[in-house]
Design a protein around this motif. Structure first.
Motif, PDB file in Angstrom:
ATOM      1  N   ARG A 720      -7.452  25.753 -33.021  1.00  0.00           N
ATOM      2  CA  ARG A 720      -6.716  27.016 -32.895  1.00  0.00           C
ATOM      3  C   ARG A 720      -6.341  27.297 -31.453  1.00  0.00           C
ATOM      4  O   ARG A 720      -5.273  27.838 -31.177  1.00  0.00           O
ATOM      5  N   ARG A 721      -7.211  26.939 -30.509  1.00  0.00           N
ATOM      6  CA  ARG A 721      -6.879  27.135 -29.092  1.00  0.00           C
ATOM      7  C   ARG A 721      -5.662  26.299 -28.716  1.00  0.00           C
ATOM      8  O   ARG A 721      -4.771  26.757 -28.007  1.00  0.00           O
ATOM      9  N   GLU A 722      -5.629  25.040 -29.203  1.00  0.00           N
ATOM     10  CA  GLU A 722      -4.499  24.164 -28.899  1.00  0.00           C
ATOM     11  C   GLU A 722      -3.205  24.728 -29.474  1.00  0.00           C
ATOM     12  O   GLU A 722      -2.159  24.712 -28.816  1.00  0.00           O
ATOM     13  N   ARG A 723      -3.261  25.229 -30.705  1.00  0.00           N
ATOM     14  CA  ARG A 723      -2.068  25.817 -31.322  1.00  0.00           C
ATOM     15  C   ARG A 723      -1.619  27.061 -30.556  1.00  0.00           C
ATOM     16  O   ARG A 723      -0.425  27.269 -30.322  1.00  0.00           O
ATOM     17  N   PHE A 724      -2.590  27.877 -30.143  1.00  0.00           N
ATOM     18  CA  PHE A 724      -2.250  29.087 -29.403  1.00  0.00           C
ATOM     19  C   PHE A 724      -1.537  28.746 -28.104  1.00  0.00           C
ATOM     20  O   PHE A 724      -0.505  29.348 -27.764  1.00  0.00           O
ATOM     21  N   LEU A 725      -2.055  27.771 -27.350  1.00  0.00           N
ATOM     22  CA  LEU A 725      -1.427  27.391 -26.082  1.00  0.00           C
ATOM     23  C   LEU A 725      -0.027  26.837 -26.320  1.00  0.00           C
ATOM     24  O   LEU A 725       0.884  27.074 -25.517  1.00  0.00           O
ATOM     25  N   HIS A 726       0.140  26.111 -27.416  1.00  0.00           N
ATOM     26  CA  HIS A 726       1.473  25.598 -27.755  1.00  0.00           C
ATOM     27  C   HIS A 726       2.448  26.746 -27.990  1.00  0.00           C
ATOM     28  O   HIS A 726       3.601  26.711 -27.509  1.00  0.00           O
ATOM     29  N   GLU A 727       2.009  27.788 -28.694  1.00  0.00           N
ATOM     30  CA  GLU A 727       2.884  28.929 -28.988  1.00  0.00           C
ATOM     31  C   GLU A 727       3.147  29.767 -27.745  1.00  0.00           C
ATOM     32  O   GLU A 727       4.235  30.331 -27.585  1.00  0.00           O
ATOM     33  N   VAL A 728       2.175  29.819 -26.848  1.00  0.00           N
ATOM     34  CA  VAL A 728       2.400  30.470 -25.554  1.00  0.00           C
ATOM     35  C   VAL A 728       3.522  29.767 -24.807  1.00  0.00           C
ATOM     36  O   VAL A 728       4.441  30.403 -24.260  1.00  0.00           O
ATOM     37  N   ASN A 729       3.499  28.442 -24.767  1.00  0.00           N
ATOM     38  CA  ASN A 729       4.527  27.682 -24.056  1.00  0.00           C
ATOM     39  C   ASN A 729       5.904  27.871 -24.688  1.00  0.00           C
ATOM     40  O   ASN A 729       6.916  27.950 -23.981  1.00  0.00           O
ATOM     41  N   ILE A 730       5.953  27.949 -26.021  1.00  0.00           N
ATOM     42  CA  ILE A 730       7.230  28.197 -26.688  1.00  0.00           C
ATOM     43  C   ILE A 730       7.822  29.518 -26.214  1.00  0.00           C
ATOM     44  O   ILE A 730       9.015  29.608 -25.881  1.00  0.00           O
ATOM     45  N   MET A 731       6.996  30.552 -26.174  1.00  0.00           N
ATOM     46  CA  MET A 731       7.487  31.876 -25.773  1.00  0.00           C
ATOM     47  C   MET A 731       7.960  31.876 -24.329  1.00  0.00           C
ATOM     48  O   MET A 731       9.014  32.448 -24.003  1.00  0.00           O
ATOM     49  N   LYS A 732       7.212  31.241 -23.455  1.00  0.00           N
ATOM     50  CA  LYS A 732       7.590  31.230 -22.043  1.00  0.00           C
ATOM     51  C   LYS A 732       8.891  30.459 -21.813  1.00  0.00           C
ATOM     52  O   LYS A 732       9.688  30.827 -20.948  1.00  0.00           O
ATOM     53  N   GLU A 733       9.091  29.403 -22.578  1.00  0.00           N
ATOM     54  CA  GLU A 733      10.322  28.633 -22.431  1.00  0.00           C
ATOM     55  C   GLU A 733      11.505  29.338 -23.078  1.00  0.00           C
ATOM     56  O   GLU A 733      12.633  29.255 -22.579  1.00  0.00           O
ATOM     57  N   ARG A 734      11.276  30.059 -24.160  1.00  0.00           N
ATOM     58  CA  ARG A 734      12.362  30.692 -24.907  1.00  0.00           C
ATOM     59  C   ARG A 734      12.790  32.009 -24.266  1.00  0.00           C
ATOM     60  O   ARG A 734      13.977  32.351 -24.283  1.00  0.00           O
ATOM     61  N   TRP A 735      11.842  32.774 -23.714  1.00  0.00           N
ATOM     62  CA  TRP A 735      12.145  34.126 -23.228  1.00  0.00           C
ATOM     63  C   TRP A 735      11.658  34.327 -21.788  1.00  0.00           C
ATOM     64  O   TRP A 735      10.947  35.287 -21.493  1.00  0.00           O
TER      65      TRP A 735
END
Length: 766
Positions: A720-735
């Motif tokens: 879950r930590r790995e998935r969370f960090l992945h979703e954090v990176n998506i948000m930072k790159e998208r917005w």
């Protein structure tokens, strides 16, 4: 220990309370000084005191509190005069001290009648506090007066301030006698005690950043010769000489030189006003004035000042306030950098009669619904001259709220990108007796004019809504929308797995405790296996208002909700977590009434944790990386920065734990992104809605309890930590841009620690 809770010992006129917990307090050992240490476990900790009656009169209260962790905020003493404890018997101390700090209070208090019992509430939030036993000393009237005078003199710096205080004491004593004098001294001690407290250390912030960090460094002469003429419009009426001179001098001190000060005196009977205006007009040709033949009040006087204005831009200034020396320079730099701006406003603070600045308002960028809750434009407002003329200037009949009324008429003609915000404190609002800066309720006519201004705006734009007062908080208002005669059907979509006790709580709250007339519940079951849950879902399918959709794929919050919306038959969608508890029947009416507005996107609610602290009051972007809930962990009833925790307003994002929006809009933007399985999918949805030109909105008038993620468990396992960090990176790159600079949150406010604390240092765009 027994019910005595505060056992009082009478020793030679001294009363020594012994602190004993009543509620939400646990003994936690001793402090390093040997004082009892208490842990406040909720937002209403209290010590109770039963005593033999003590006589009314004046007392000195000696109180010390060491703050080990958490915060000492607004301690108060409740006094029972024989009818029980109530707000009428409350003595509140305006104190806010953070961890590691200490409060030493030697305060004079007055009991108007014999006291039966006392209750001491040390704070309004969780904290760990060291409290030695307090002490009460009985005082005679003369001794009480002496101490209040001494406290008043200590609170005032400078010979003139102290002399004014002494003269006021004499005046009150001569005109009203001992009672009036005592009332004045006691009230004065409370006001100065309140204003001396600065929980977020604005003075330190000013010392470090008061020179406007990140501001344009263009010299005054360069900016002045290149920039357009700005007409500073200022009506006057019987302005005290000291403040009138200081106000005019603050304009003459501007680093931006291409200005004119256009003053209209509203037939002041005091002759010094015209004399001073003439003096400055002779001294500086940029100071121009006219004296009206008759008094017409502030709107007409402001229009008279406009008559002599020649500038391309109009800046509004009250006759006893001050501008920061770079106020015009920063404003005109903003207009130059944003050619579409037609009006703009800055941050502001207050300034007392000793020149001390306090109580800053670090404002968001343009926030339409916040302006309808209170006047967040106000100071320092600068307008394109043609815009002011096109809306009819200032209107008579709106005196006291004429600037708010002007702003409301102007925004009706503008797009959101034509309204600018300069995030620097450029205006200092004078806080003296009689000023609305000191207390918004000082001028009742201003309050009535504000309600009239708001209601007339709603009528002009065709919005079926009413303006409501917020009791005990003048200057702040609620706009309540009317629902259509036939409210649209609402589909409440709930994704769930097992934990039937949570799900049944949520569904029961919707079907039994919600007063909305037309709704359905769409339950998306993500592979429940518990027999109790399966039996519950089977029973629910017998209710015509409930639909159960089965989905056995791995957990993906976005996918589950998108599936639920696909099967929903309502015109309006409510995404709701399965661990939400309904506590007020009208929660859905409020949210739907806002979501039906054509310019509104997603609507969020006020959510509390089960212990009563705030879980969600809007979302702040950029905080701790991507986003957090505003005011998280603050106690229920928390006012927030400039009362923003209690006002309807726009946020860039709100949580999908309870989110309402039109189904057509949800589908138009593509629903929740299924690539964001758990984290930030609601923030991403809101930002896509925002990018389409809609305003997301948060309402404090829809309150629910959120047993957060109770059915999912912790997120601290490696997968879950790995998935969370992945979703954090998506948000930072998208917005990246909006996360770096959330328009609903000031760059002068912190992005680590607690939301709405002051930023050290501030963040400003290049």
């Amino acid at each position: 220990m027994g019910p005595e809770d505060w056992k009082m010992k009478h020793i030679e006129g001294t009363i020594d309370p012994i602190l004993t917990p009543l509620q939400q307090l646990q003994a936690a050992g001793k402090t390093e000084h040997g004082f009892p240490l208490w842990r406040a476990t909720g937002d209403d900790p209290a010590f109770l005191c039963r005593i033999d009656p003590i006589p009314g009169g004046w007392y000195q209260l000696d109180l010390r509190v060491d703050v080990v962790s958490g915060r000492l905020s607004t301690p108060c003493l409740y006094v029972d005069y024989g009818q029980g404890f109530s707000e009428a018997g409350k003595i509140e101390f305006a104190v806010d001290v953070g961890a590691g700090g200490r409060f030493d209070g030697n305060m004079v208090v007055m009991f108007p009648a014999p006291v039966v019992a006392l209750r001491f509430d040390p704070t309004i939030m969780k904290a760990k506090l060291g409290l030695p036993n307090p002490r009460l000393h009985r005082l005679g009237r003369v001794e009480a007066a002496r101490r209040l005078v001494a406290d008043g003199l200590r609170a005032r710096t400078g010979f003139q301030a102290r002399m004014r205080f002494v003269l006021e004491i004499l005046r009150r004593g001569v005109s009203g006698g001992r009672r009036a004098l005592g009332d004045f001294l006691y009230a004065s001690s409370r006001v100065h005690h309140h204003r001396s407290m600065d929980p977020l250390d604005y003075g330190r912030w000013l010392d470090t950043y008061g020179s406007l960090p990140g501001a344009t460094e263009t010299s005054g002469s360069e900016t002045g010769t290149a920039g357009p003429l700005v007409s500073v419009v200022m009506p006057t009426y019987n302005t005290p000489e000291r403040w009138l001179r200081r106000c005019i001098e603050s304009v003459r001190e501007q680093t931006y030189t291409n200005w004119e000060l256009c003053i209209a005196d509203d037939a002041s009977p005091q002759p010094h006003v015209a004399r001073i205006l003439d003096e400055y007009a002779r001294l500086d040709p940029r100071v121009r004035y006219v004296v009206r033949d008759t008094n017409g009040h502030i709107s007409h006087a402001s229009n008279t000042a406009l008559d002599i204005a020649r500038g391309e831009y109009i800046a509004l200034l009250d006759h006893d306030d001050e501008l920061h020396p770079r106020a015009l320079q920063e404003m005109m730099s903003g207009f130059a950098a944003h050619p579409r701006w037609r009006m703009a406003y800055s941050d502001e603070d207050k300034i007392d009669d000793q020149g001390m600045r306090f109580d800053p308002y670090f404002k968001p960028d343009w926030n339409h619904d916040l302006l309808l809750s209170h006047n967040c434009v106000s100071h320092f407002g600068v307008y394109e001259r043609a815009l002011v003329e096109s809306v009819g200037r200032f209107r008579g009949g709106f005196e006291g709220s004429q600037d708010w009324d002007l702003a409301l008429r102007c925004i009706e003609q503008l797009d959101s990108d034509q309204i600018g915000h300069v995030p620097h404190v450029l205006y200092h609002w004078r806080a003296i007796p009689g000023s609305t800066a000191l207390a918004p309720g000082e001028k009742n006519y201003a309050h009535l004019a504000a309600m009239k201004s708001l209601q007339s705006h709603l009528e002009r734009v065709g919005r079926d809504a009413e303006v409501m007062e917020i009791p005990r908080h003048p200057g702040n208002y609620r706009i309540r929308n009317a629902l259509p005669a036939q409210p649209p059907k609402v589909s409440v979509v709930i994704a769930t797995r097992d934990r039937s006790e949570l799900l049944s709580m949520a569904v029961r709250g919707i079907l039994q405790d919600t007063d909305y007339p037309d709704l359905e519940v769409v339950i998306v079951d993500n592979g429940s296996v518990e027999r109790r849950t399966l039996d519950y879902l089977a029973r629910m399918t017998q209710d015509s208002r409930v639909r159960v959709i089965r989905h056995g794929a791995p957990f993906n919050y976005s996918e589950l909700n998108n599936l639920g919306v696909k099967h929903a038959s309502g015109e309006v969608i409510c995404l709701l977590n399965n661990d939400i508890e309904v506590t007020s029947p009208d929660w859905l009416k409020e949210m739907v009434s806002q979501a039906l507005r054509p310019d509104i996107g997603a609507v969020g609610a006020m959510l509390y944790f089960p212990d009563g602290t705030i879980q969600h009051a809007g979302i702040v972007l950029g905080f701790n990386g991507v986003a957090v809930s505003a005011y998280g962990g603050r106690p229920k009833g928390w006012f927030g920065h400039m009362f923003r925790a209690r006002l309807l307003q726009n946020y860039s994002a709100v949580t999908a734990a309870c989110m309402v929006l039109r189904k057509s809009l949800y589908e138009d933007v593509g629903g929740l992104d299924e690539g964001l399985a758990v984290a930030y999918n609601d923030v991403d949805l809101c930002l896509r809605i925002h990018a389409r030109g809609y305003r997301n909105l948060w309402t404090p008038y829809s309150e629910l309890v959120h047993h957060e993620s109770a059915s999912r468990g912790p997120d601290d396992v490696p997968e879950r930590r790995e998935r969370f960090l992945h979703e954090v990176n998506i948000m930072k790159e998208r917005w990246p841009r909006i996360i770096a600079r959330d328009p609903a949150y000031s760059p002068n406010l912190a992005i680590v620690g607690d939301t709405f604390d002051y930023a050290f240092p501030p963040r400003h765009k290049d």
